[in-house]
Design a protein around this motif. Sequence first.
Motif, PDB file in Angstrom:
ATOM      1  N   ASN A  34       0.861  -1.171  -0.214  1.00 50.84           N
ATOM      2  CA  ASN A  34      -0.023   0.068   0.068  1.00 50.84           C
ATOM      3  C   ASN A  34       0.872   1.364  -0.141  1.00 50.84           C
ATOM      4  O   ASN A  34       1.801   1.431   0.933  1.00 50.84           O
ATOM      5  CB  ASN A  34      -0.903   0.068   1.134  1.00 50.84           C
ATOM      6  CG  ASN A  34      -1.782   1.301   1.167  1.00 50.84           C
ATOM      7  OD1 ASN A  34      -1.802   1.813   0.323  1.00 50.84           O
ATOM      8  ND2 ASN A  34      -1.865   1.564   2.535  1.00 50.84           N
ATOM      9  N   CYS A  35       0.711   2.132  -1.032  1.00 48.30           N
ATOM     10  CA  CYS A  35       1.610   3.320  -1.129  1.00 48.30           C
ATOM     11  C   CYS A  35       0.980   4.392  -1.129  1.00 48.30           C
ATOM     12  O   CYS A  35       1.375   5.599  -1.456  1.00 48.30           O
ATOM     13  CB  CYS A  35       2.183   3.346  -2.711  1.00 48.30           C
ATOM     14  SG  CYS A  35       3.561   2.107  -2.780  1.00 48.30           S
ATOM     15  N   ILE A 102       2.066   7.430  -9.804  1.00 51.38           N
ATOM     16  CA  ILE A 102       0.661   7.506  -9.677  1.00 51.38           C
ATOM     17  C   ILE A 102       0.119   6.698  -8.712  1.00 51.38           C
ATOM     18  O   ILE A 102       0.123   5.649  -8.934  1.00 51.38           O
ATOM     19  CB  ILE A 102       0.138   7.772 -11.131  1.00 51.38           C
ATOM     20  CG1 ILE A 102       0.364   8.945 -11.783  1.00 51.38           C
ATOM     21  CG2 ILE A 102      -1.427   7.564 -11.444  1.00 51.38           C
ATOM     22  CD1 ILE A 102      -0.267  10.415 -11.688  1.00 51.38           C
ATOM     23  N   LEU A 103      -1.042   7.037  -7.939  1.00 50.62           N
ATOM     24  CA  LEU A 103      -1.788   6.038  -7.053  1.00 50.62           C
ATOM     25  C   LEU A 103      -3.098   5.876  -7.777  1.00 50.62           C
ATOM     26  O   LEU A 103      -3.768   6.567  -8.223  1.00 50.62           O
ATOM     27  CB  LEU A 103      -1.898   6.593  -5.804  1.00 50.62           C
ATOM     28  CG  LEU A 103      -0.530   6.994  -4.784  1.00 50.62           C
ATOM     29  CD1 LEU A 103      -0.976   7.506  -3.766  1.00 50.62           C
ATOM     30  CD2 LEU A 103       0.381   5.628  -4.926  1.00 50.62           C
ATOM     31  N   THR A 104      -3.446   4.500  -7.654  1.00 52.85           N
ATOM     32  CA  THR A 104      -4.936   4.044  -8.035  1.00 52.85           C
ATOM     33  C   THR A 104      -5.401   3.054  -7.164  1.00 52.85           C
ATOM     34  O   THR A 104      -4.678   2.319  -6.627  1.00 52.85           O
ATOM     35  CB  THR A 104      -4.964   3.903  -9.648  1.00 52.85           C
ATOM     36  OG1 THR A 104      -4.004   2.581  -9.857  1.00 52.85           O
ATOM     37  CG2 THR A 104      -4.366   5.112 -10.557  1.00 52.85           C
ATOM     38  N   LEU A 245      -2.525   1.362  -5.239  1.00 53.65           N
ATOM     39  CA  LEU A 245      -1.503   0.916  -6.155  1.00 53.65           C
ATOM     40  C   LEU A 245      -0.612   1.990  -6.508  1.00 53.65           C
ATOM     41  O   LEU A 245      -1.275   3.042  -6.773  1.00 53.65           O
ATOM     42  CB  LEU A 245      -2.097   0.014  -7.178  1.00 53.65           C
ATOM     43  CG  LEU A 245      -3.034  -1.070  -6.862  1.00 53.65           C
ATOM     44  CD1 LEU A 245      -3.700  -1.316  -8.009  1.00 53.65           C
ATOM     45  CD2 LEU A 245      -2.201  -2.256  -6.503  1.00 53.65           C
ATOM     46  N   ILE A 246       0.541   1.598  -6.946  1.00 52.86           N
ATOM     47  CA  ILE A 246       1.423   2.814  -7.465  1.00 52.86           C
ATOM     48  C   ILE A 246       1.891   2.251  -8.774  1.00 52.86           C
ATOM     49  O   ILE A 246       2.312   1.035  -8.751  1.00 52.86           O
ATOM     50  CB  ILE A 246       2.812   3.074  -6.414  1.00 52.86           C
ATOM     51  CG1 ILE A 246       3.216   4.314  -7.005  1.00 52.86           C
ATOM     52  CG2 ILE A 246       3.583   1.973  -6.301  1.00 52.86           C
ATOM     53  CD1 ILE A 246       4.221   5.094  -5.848  1.00 52.86           C
ATOM     54  N   SER A 247       1.891   3.235  -9.553  1.00 54.34           N
ATOM     55  CA  SER A 247       2.612   3.040 -11.316  1.00 54.34           C
ATOM     56  C   SER A 247       3.622   3.954 -11.329  1.00 54.34           C
ATOM     57  O   SER A 247       3.235   5.223 -11.145  1.00 54.34           O
ATOM     58  CB  SER A 247       1.347   2.779 -12.054  1.00 54.34           C
ATOM     59  OG  SER A 247       0.376   2.086 -11.962  1.00 54.34           O
ATOM     60  N   CYS A 248       4.699   3.524 -11.862  1.00 49.14           N
ATOM     61  CA  CYS A 248       5.810   4.899 -11.951  1.00 49.14           C
ATOM     62  C   CYS A 248       6.500   4.437 -13.262  1.00 49.14           C
ATOM     63  O   CYS A 248       6.828   3.490 -13.864  1.00 49.14           O
ATOM     64  CB  CYS A 248       6.765   4.122 -10.851  1.00 49.14           C
ATOM     65  SG  CYS A 248       6.418   4.259  -9.145  1.00 49.14           S
ATOM     66  N   ILE A 249       7.144   5.642 -13.477  1.00 46.32           N
ATOM     67  CA  ILE A 249       8.255   5.569 -14.941  1.00 46.32           C
ATOM     68  C   ILE A 249       9.287   6.972 -14.617  1.00 46.32           C
ATOM     69  O   ILE A 249       9.010   7.439 -13.729  1.00 46.32           O
ATOM     70  CB  ILE A 249       7.304   6.021 -16.001  1.00 46.32           C
ATOM     71  CG1 ILE A 249       8.119   6.013 -17.494  1.00 46.32           C
ATOM     72  CG2 ILE A 249       6.644   7.570 -15.885  1.00 46.32           C
ATOM     73  CD1 ILE A 249       7.254   6.280 -18.444  1.00 46.32           C
ATOM     74  N   ALA A 250      10.330   6.396 -15.006  1.00 44.71           N
ATOM     75  CA  ALA A 250      11.544   7.212 -14.960  1.00 44.71           C
ATOM     76  C   ALA A 250      12.404   7.130 -16.109  1.00 44.71           C
ATOM     77  O   ALA A 250      12.630   6.130 -16.833  1.00 44.71           O
ATOM     78  CB  ALA A 250      12.365   6.889 -13.657  1.00 44.71           C
ATOM     79  N   LEU A 251      13.248   8.148 -16.576  1.00 43.63           N
ATOM     80  CA  LEU A 251      14.340   8.218 -17.439  1.00 43.63           C
ATOM     81  C   LEU A 251      15.588   7.527 -16.838  1.00 43.63           C
ATOM     82  O   LEU A 251      15.793   7.541 -16.032  1.00 43.63           O
ATOM     83  CB  LEU A 251      14.421   9.507 -17.687  1.00 43.63           C
ATOM     84  CG  LEU A 251      13.340  10.240 -18.550  1.00 43.63           C
ATOM     85  CD1 LEU A 251      13.802  11.709 -18.676  1.00 43.63           C
ATOM     86  CD2 LEU A 251      13.133   9.707 -20.078  1.00 43.63           C
TER      87      LEU A 251
END
Length: 251
Positions: A34-35, A102-104, A245-251
């Motif tokens: 849980n984030c 992002i949290l969903t 839930l967490i969804s992430c993106i990074a360079l």
Amino acid sequence: MTLEILTSDLLGSVHHGFFTRRGGASSGIFEGLNCGTGSSDQSEAVMLNRARVAEAMQVAPNALVGVHQIHSPDVAVITGPTEERPRADAMVTNRPGVALGILTADCQPVLFADLEAGVIGAAHAGWRGALDGVLEATLQAMEDLGADRAKTRAVIGPSISQRAYEVGPEFYEDFLQQNPDHARFFTTGKEGRYQFDLPGLGLHRLRQAGIAQAEWTGHCTYADADLFYSYRRTTHAGEADYGRLISCIAL
């Protein structure tokens, strides 16, 4: 338990992940990863979960950046690590070393990347945000940083599916008043109710906006309690709160 992270080939080499609830420190109704800092879960568990996500994304804990989500079309431009959370529902950046998170818990987490330009984005898109233009606003903000939507790809992560998303006739009628073409996102349900296709709406909006490619991972948050948190499933079960839930993106 190790983290379980879903990825998409569509985003290529860019570092990203749709994190499931597996592998976290939370317990009880929040069991797992849980984030959500806005939940009633123990703050120490949430911080530990977020630290594990940051480690998996190969960034410092304060470089896992988020926003205070308000179901809006607003987009924040992230210029570096920060613990501030602007009121918005999407983020964009062209800076390495930060992960957009992002949290969903049924709404759509959408990750964007223009690999050639080195610009990424992340959006929280429920039905209200999608209708109000958060996906199009994210693409515009990316273009302001040098991206090209005709070269940008987007992936919708685990979201509530049409089979699980029952709505009333008022919801259906409101959608059709805005645009009669919205009827395509509904099927007839039981007792005068309807089943709404949220990922279908998201994909349609992205493609209409001129994006290069877009897809949904096909995972339903409501249907799989072992992998995902779900606001609607929690409501039906009469539980007091739910994980994010967490969804992430990074360079």
